[in-house]
Design a protein around this motif. Structure first.
Motif, PDB file in Angstrom:
ATOM      1  N   ARG A 164     -25.963   8.547  67.724  1.00 19.06           N
ATOM      2  CA  ARG A 164     -25.395   9.564  66.842  1.00 19.06           C
ATOM      3  C   ARG A 164     -24.892  10.753  67.652  1.00 19.06           C
ATOM      4  NH1 ARG A 164     -27.359  14.108  65.290  1.00 19.06           N
ATOM      5  NH2 ARG A 164     -29.484  13.586  65.966  1.00 19.06           N
ATOM      6  N   VAL A 165     -25.667  11.164  68.670  1.00 21.94           N
ATOM      7  CA  VAL A 165     -25.256  12.282  69.518  1.00 21.94           C
ATOM      8  C   VAL A 165     -23.963  11.942  70.257  1.00 21.94           C
ATOM      9  CG1 VAL A 165     -25.888  13.657  71.549  1.00 21.94           C
ATOM     10  CG2 VAL A 165     -27.605  13.162  69.802  1.00 21.94           C
ATOM     11  N   LEU A 166     -23.884  10.721  70.783  1.00 20.97           N
ATOM     12  CA  LEU A 166     -22.682  10.315  71.513  1.00 20.97           C
ATOM     13  C   LEU A 166     -21.449  10.316  70.615  1.00 20.97           C
ATOM     14  CD1 LEU A 166     -23.934   7.362  73.773  1.00 20.97           C
ATOM     15  CD2 LEU A 166     -23.221   9.644  74.498  1.00 20.97           C
ATOM     16  N   SER A 167     -21.580   9.754  69.425  1.00 28.72           N
ATOM     17  CA  SER A 167     -20.426   9.695  68.523  1.00 28.72           C
ATOM     18  C   SER A 167     -20.002  11.093  68.083  1.00 28.72           C
ATOM     19  CB  SER A 167     -20.748   8.828  67.307  1.00 28.72           C
ATOM     20  OG  SER A 167     -21.839   9.360  66.582  1.00 28.72           O
ATOM     21  N   THR A 168     -20.978  11.963  67.853  1.00 24.40           N
ATOM     22  CA  THR A 168     -20.658  13.337  67.454  1.00 24.40           C
ATOM     23  C   THR A 168     -19.972  14.086  68.583  1.00 24.40           C
ATOM     24  OG1 THR A 168     -22.592  13.379  65.990  1.00 24.40           O
ATOM     25  CG2 THR A 168     -21.600  15.497  66.557  1.00 24.40           C
ATOM     26  N   SER A 169     -20.471  13.913  69.811  1.00 25.37           N
ATOM     27  CA  SER A 169     -19.872  14.612  70.953  1.00 25.37           C
ATOM     28  C   SER A 169     -18.449  14.137  71.211  1.00 25.37           C
ATOM     29  CB  SER A 169     -20.734  14.408  72.205  1.00 25.37           C
ATOM     30  OG  SER A 169     -20.755  13.048  72.595  1.00 25.37           O
ATOM     31  N   MET A 170     -18.180  12.859  70.952  1.00 20.84           N
ATOM     32  CA  MET A 170     -16.817  12.337  71.132  1.00 20.84           C
ATOM     33  C   MET A 170     -15.870  12.940  70.102  1.00 20.84           C
ATOM     34  SD  MET A 170     -17.661   8.344  72.003  1.00 20.84           S
ATOM     35  CE  MET A 170     -15.944   7.870  72.038  1.00 20.84           C
ATOM     36  N   ARG A 171     -16.360  13.123  68.889  1.00 19.50           N
ATOM     37  CA  ARG A 171     -15.515  13.732  67.852  1.00 19.50           C
ATOM     38  C   ARG A 171     -15.220  15.192  68.173  1.00 19.50           C
ATOM     39  NH1 ARG A 171     -19.087  11.218  64.207  1.00 19.50           N
ATOM     40  NH2 ARG A 171     -19.954  13.269  63.645  1.00 19.50           N
ATOM     41  N   LEU A 172     -16.212  15.872  68.774  1.00 20.35           N
ATOM     42  CA  LEU A 172     -16.027  17.288  69.093  1.00 20.35           C
ATOM     43  C   LEU A 172     -15.171  17.502  70.335  1.00 20.35           C
ATOM     44  CD1 LEU A 172     -19.658  18.583  68.427  1.00 20.35           C
ATOM     45  CD2 LEU A 172     -17.636  18.942  66.995  1.00 20.35           C
ATOM     46  N   GLY A 173     -15.041  16.473  71.157  1.00 18.13           N
ATOM     47  CA  GLY A 173     -14.218  16.588  72.361  1.00 18.13           C
ATOM     48  C   GLY A 173     -14.791  17.584  73.351  1.00 18.13           C
ATOM     49  N   ALA A 174     -13.950  18.519  73.808  1.00 16.54           N
ATOM     50  CA  ALA A 174     -14.368  19.500  74.813  1.00 16.54           C
ATOM     51  C   ALA A 174     -15.464  20.417  74.293  1.00 16.54           C
ATOM     52  CB  ALA A 174     -13.168  20.328  75.260  1.00 16.54           C
ATOM     53  N   ARG A 175     -15.572  20.535  72.983  1.00 20.94           N
ATOM     54  CA  ARG A 175     -16.619  21.378  72.405  1.00 20.94           C
ATOM     55  C   ARG A 175     -17.942  20.631  72.256  1.00 20.94           C
ATOM     56  NH1 ARG A 175     -15.944  22.322  67.457  1.00 20.94           N
ATOM     57  NH2 ARG A 175     -14.286  20.807  67.043  1.00 20.94           N
ATOM     58  N   GLY A 176     -17.912  19.326  72.573  1.00 22.45           N
ATOM     59  CA  GLY A 176     -19.108  18.527  72.343  1.00 22.45           C
ATOM     60  C   GLY A 176     -19.909  18.210  73.581  1.00 22.45           C
ATOM     61  N   VAL A 177     -19.236  18.030  74.716  1.00 23.19           N
ATOM     62  CA  VAL A 177     -19.945  17.589  75.910  1.00 23.19           C
ATOM     63  C   VAL A 177     -19.314  18.195  77.155  1.00 23.19           C
ATOM     64  CG1 VAL A 177     -18.511  15.503  76.072  1.00 23.19           C
ATOM     65  CG2 VAL A 177     -20.747  15.558  77.208  1.00 23.19           C
ATOM     66  N   ALA A 178     -20.160  18.464  78.147  1.00 26.56           N
ATOM     67  CA  ALA A 178     -19.687  18.927  79.454  1.00 26.56           C
ATOM     68  C   ALA A 178     -20.382  18.114  80.529  1.00 26.56           C
ATOM     69  CB  ALA A 178     -19.982  20.410  79.639  1.00 26.56           C
ATOM     70  N   HIS A 179     -19.604  17.663  81.510  1.00 30.13           N
ATOM     71  CA  HIS A 179     -20.144  16.914  82.642  1.00 30.13           C
ATOM     72  C   HIS A 179     -20.307  17.901  83.798  1.00 30.13           C
ATOM     73  CE1 HIS A 179     -19.084  13.255  80.412  1.00 30.13           C
ATOM     74  NE2 HIS A 179     -17.965  13.896  80.111  1.00 30.13           N
ATOM     75  N   VAL A 180     -21.550  18.188  84.152  1.00 33.57           N
ATOM     76  CA  VAL A 180     -21.802  19.224  85.155  1.00 33.57           C
ATOM     77  C   VAL A 180     -22.432  18.618  86.397  1.00 33.57           C
ATOM     78  CG1 VAL A 180     -22.089  20.987  83.387  1.00 33.57           C
ATOM     79  CG2 VAL A 180     -24.088  19.780  84.229  1.00 33.57           C
ATOM     80  N   GLU A 181     -22.114  19.205  87.525  1.00 29.77           N
ATOM     81  CA  GLU A 181     -22.690  18.781  88.801  1.00 29.77           C
ATOM     82  C   GLU A 181     -22.710  19.977  89.732  1.00 29.77           C
ATOM     83  OE1 GLU A 181     -22.016  15.484  92.378  1.00 29.77           O
ATOM     84  OE2 GLU A 181     -20.625  15.596  90.691  1.00 29.77           O
ATOM     85  N   GLY A 182     -23.833  20.163  90.405  1.00 30.34           N
ATOM     86  CA  GLY A 182     -23.947  21.260  91.356  1.00 30.34           C
ATOM     87  C   GLY A 182     -24.023  22.627  90.711  1.00 30.34           C
ATOM     88  N   ILE A 183     -24.403  22.688  89.446  1.00 32.65           N
ATOM     89  CA  ILE A 183     -24.518  23.961  88.730  1.00 32.65           C
ATOM     90  C   ILE A 183     -25.987  24.201  88.407  1.00 32.65           C
ATOM     91  CG2 ILE A 183     -23.840  25.256  86.671  1.00 32.65           C
ATOM     92  CD1 ILE A 183     -21.337  23.555  86.530  1.00 32.65           C
ATOM     93  N   SER A 184     -26.472  25.382  88.669  1.00 39.79           N
ATOM     94  CA  SER A 184     -27.883  25.676  88.444  1.00 39.79           C
ATOM     95  C   SER A 184     -28.197  25.732  86.955  1.00 39.79           C
ATOM     96  CB  SER A 184     -28.266  27.002  89.099  1.00 39.79           C
ATOM     97  OG  SER A 184     -27.704  28.090  88.388  1.00 39.79           O
ATOM     98  N   ARG A 185     -29.450  25.491  86.633  1.00 46.29           N
ATOM     99  CA  ARG A 185     -29.874  25.543  85.235  1.00 46.29           C
ATOM    100  C   ARG A 185     -29.755  26.952  84.665  1.00 46.29           C
ATOM    101  NH1 ARG A 185     -36.118  23.811  85.987  1.00 46.29           N
ATOM    102  NH2 ARG A 185     -35.007  22.014  86.822  1.00 46.29           N
ATOM    103  N   VAL A 186     -29.907  27.949  85.525  1.00 50.71           N
ATOM    104  CA  VAL A 186     -29.766  29.337  85.066  1.00 50.71           C
ATOM    105  C   VAL A 186     -28.335  29.590  84.608  1.00 50.71           C
ATOM    106  CG1 VAL A 186     -29.889  31.762  85.749  1.00 50.71           C
ATOM    107  CG2 VAL A 186     -31.625  30.141  86.565  1.00 50.71           C
ATOM    108  N   HIS A 187     -27.369  29.092  85.387  1.00 56.15           N
ATOM    109  CA  HIS A 187     -25.954  29.268  85.029  1.00 56.15           C
ATOM    110  C   HIS A 187     -25.635  28.533  83.730  1.00 56.15           C
ATOM    111  CE1 HIS A 187     -21.706  30.070  85.692  1.00 56.15           C
ATOM    112  NE2 HIS A 187     -21.449  28.788  85.475  1.00 56.15           N
TER     113      HIS A 187
END
Length: 392
Positions: A164-187
């Motif tokens: 359900r989370v995956l399908s919802t994030s796909m519908r939301l597009g850029a507002r639904g999911v972000a792929h992050v790497e090398g970014i601190s949890r604080v940021h």
């Protein structure tokens, strides 16, 4: 002569009811008294291992939750995608991921299976079925997801919630999911671009997940203690551990880690060196006897969990203690255990249930330990020490 049938008057039931009521009242009073006394006696004891939890419905996830995903398997993506480390190593990585979910106030998407390292699965002391040859096991056969969720909300990556989370994030597009790497949890937490997203797809360190928690030596940075996951064992494993604990009665315990930790290698001069110079000495029976005699009186039942494979290795301790091992309870364990990870998780619960629990390495300032060598070494290969000179 005609007879007149008079209606029979019912006999008064007072005499009949009186003894029955008296009997019922007596039984009720005795039952209440027994229940009350059992509650008093039960409250007088406390156990280190988690108590059996009553059956309850699975935690319901709301539409307002946000999620954190680290990968389909512990330490993958990362260094160990082709192989995997032992249970303790993977728990360090999993604990690191759970800590980040706590910090970000997100639900963690737990891998639905855990990789089993074949090296760590050859040490089973019980009858091994074909399942012991499997390369992975179902995660919720190891851990209680509802119990973990009381501290850190989790869902499995093969659950309907995750789809359900995956399908919802796909519908939301850029507002639904972000792929992050090398970014601190604080940021991630402080930047509204990330904090408002439904799903954070966190690519972990290319080394191991736990490398994201490199500052674990900073005690204030640790959100989950080392003991967290060992106490989150599945209900089935906890039930088995409780049965063994009940049979052991009043006992003490030691965890003796040898095997992989006492390995040596030659330096360029042909001299053998080791990362833990005192460990081989400190985990031998004669030195164990010397170390624990101030904590464990003679005649006590001593439960031993160890990765030492030499038969009868700890037998010299039998002159002072009543020794017990998991193998003594194979009738209880064998029908349940499918791999060595499950066996070790049960052993940990039994170890923690003892009156006195002595670890191999000191993990906390209050721990009792067999050796003073640090568990995490700085890669300094030293000469092994076997003499009594430095022993207290």
């Amino acid at each position: 002569m005609a007879t007149i049938n008079k209606p029979l008057k019912p006999k008064p039931l007072t005499k009949l009811r009186s003894p029955i009521l008296t009997l019922i009242l007596c039984i009720s009073a005795i039952t209440l008294l027994c229940l009350f006394s059992s509650l008093i006696s039960t409250n007088g004891f406390s156990f280190s291992s988690p108590k059996n939890l009553p059956n309850k419905p699975h935690r319901q996830h709301t539409t307002h939750e946000k999620y954190l995903y680290w990968g389909s398997r512990i330490d993958c993506p990362g260094k160990h995608c082709e192989s995997c480390e032992g249970l303790g190593h993977q728990e360090s990585s999993l604990r690191c991921a759970l800590e980040e979910a706590m910090f970000l106030n997100r639900t963690f998407v737990m891998p639905s299976r855990m990789c089993i390292n074949p090296i760590h699965n050859k040490k089973g002391i019980l009858h091994q079925s074909d399942k012991w040859a499997e390369s992975s096991c179902v995660m919720d056969t190891l851990y209680d997801m509802d119990l973990i969720s009381e501290t850190v909300p989790v869902i499995l990556d093969n659950s309907k919630d995750w789809y359900r989370v995956l399908s919802t994030s796909m519908r939301l597009g850029a507002r639904g999911v972000a792929h992050v790497e090398g970014i601190s949890r604080v940021h991630i937490k402080e930047n509204s671009h990330y904090s408002n997203l439904l799903l954070i797809n966190r690519t972990a360190s290319p080394l191991s997940w736990f490398m994201e928690c490199k500052d674990r030596n900073n005690r204030s940075a640790i959100m989950l203690p080392y003991s967290f996951l060992p106490t989150m064992a599945s209900q089935r494993l906890r039930d088995v551990a409780d049965k063994v604990i009940a049979l052991l009665g009043d006992y003490d315990s030691i965890h003796v880690r040898r095997g992989d930790k006492i390995k040596t290698r030659k330096d360029r001069f042909g001299v053998y060196r080791t990362l833990h110079p005192h460990l081989d000495r400190d985990t031998r029976p004669e030195f164990i006897h010397h170390k624990i005699e101030k904590w464990v009186p003679p005649g006590r039942t001593l439960f031993i969990a160890s990765n030492e494979k030499t038969p009868g290795f700890f037998s010299p301790l039998a002159g002072r203690y009543k020794l017990a091992y998991s193998s003594n309870y194979s009738g209880i364990l064998d029908p349940v255990i499918e791999n060595n990870y499950q066996l070790f998780m049960i052993e940990r619960l039994i170890l923690m249930g003892a009156k006195t629990f002595i670890k191999t390495f000191k993990e906390d300032d209050t721990d009792l330990s067999l050796t003073d060598d640090p568990k995490k070494n700085t890669k300094s290969w030293q000469l092994p020490v076997y003499t009594m000179d430095e022993v207290e």
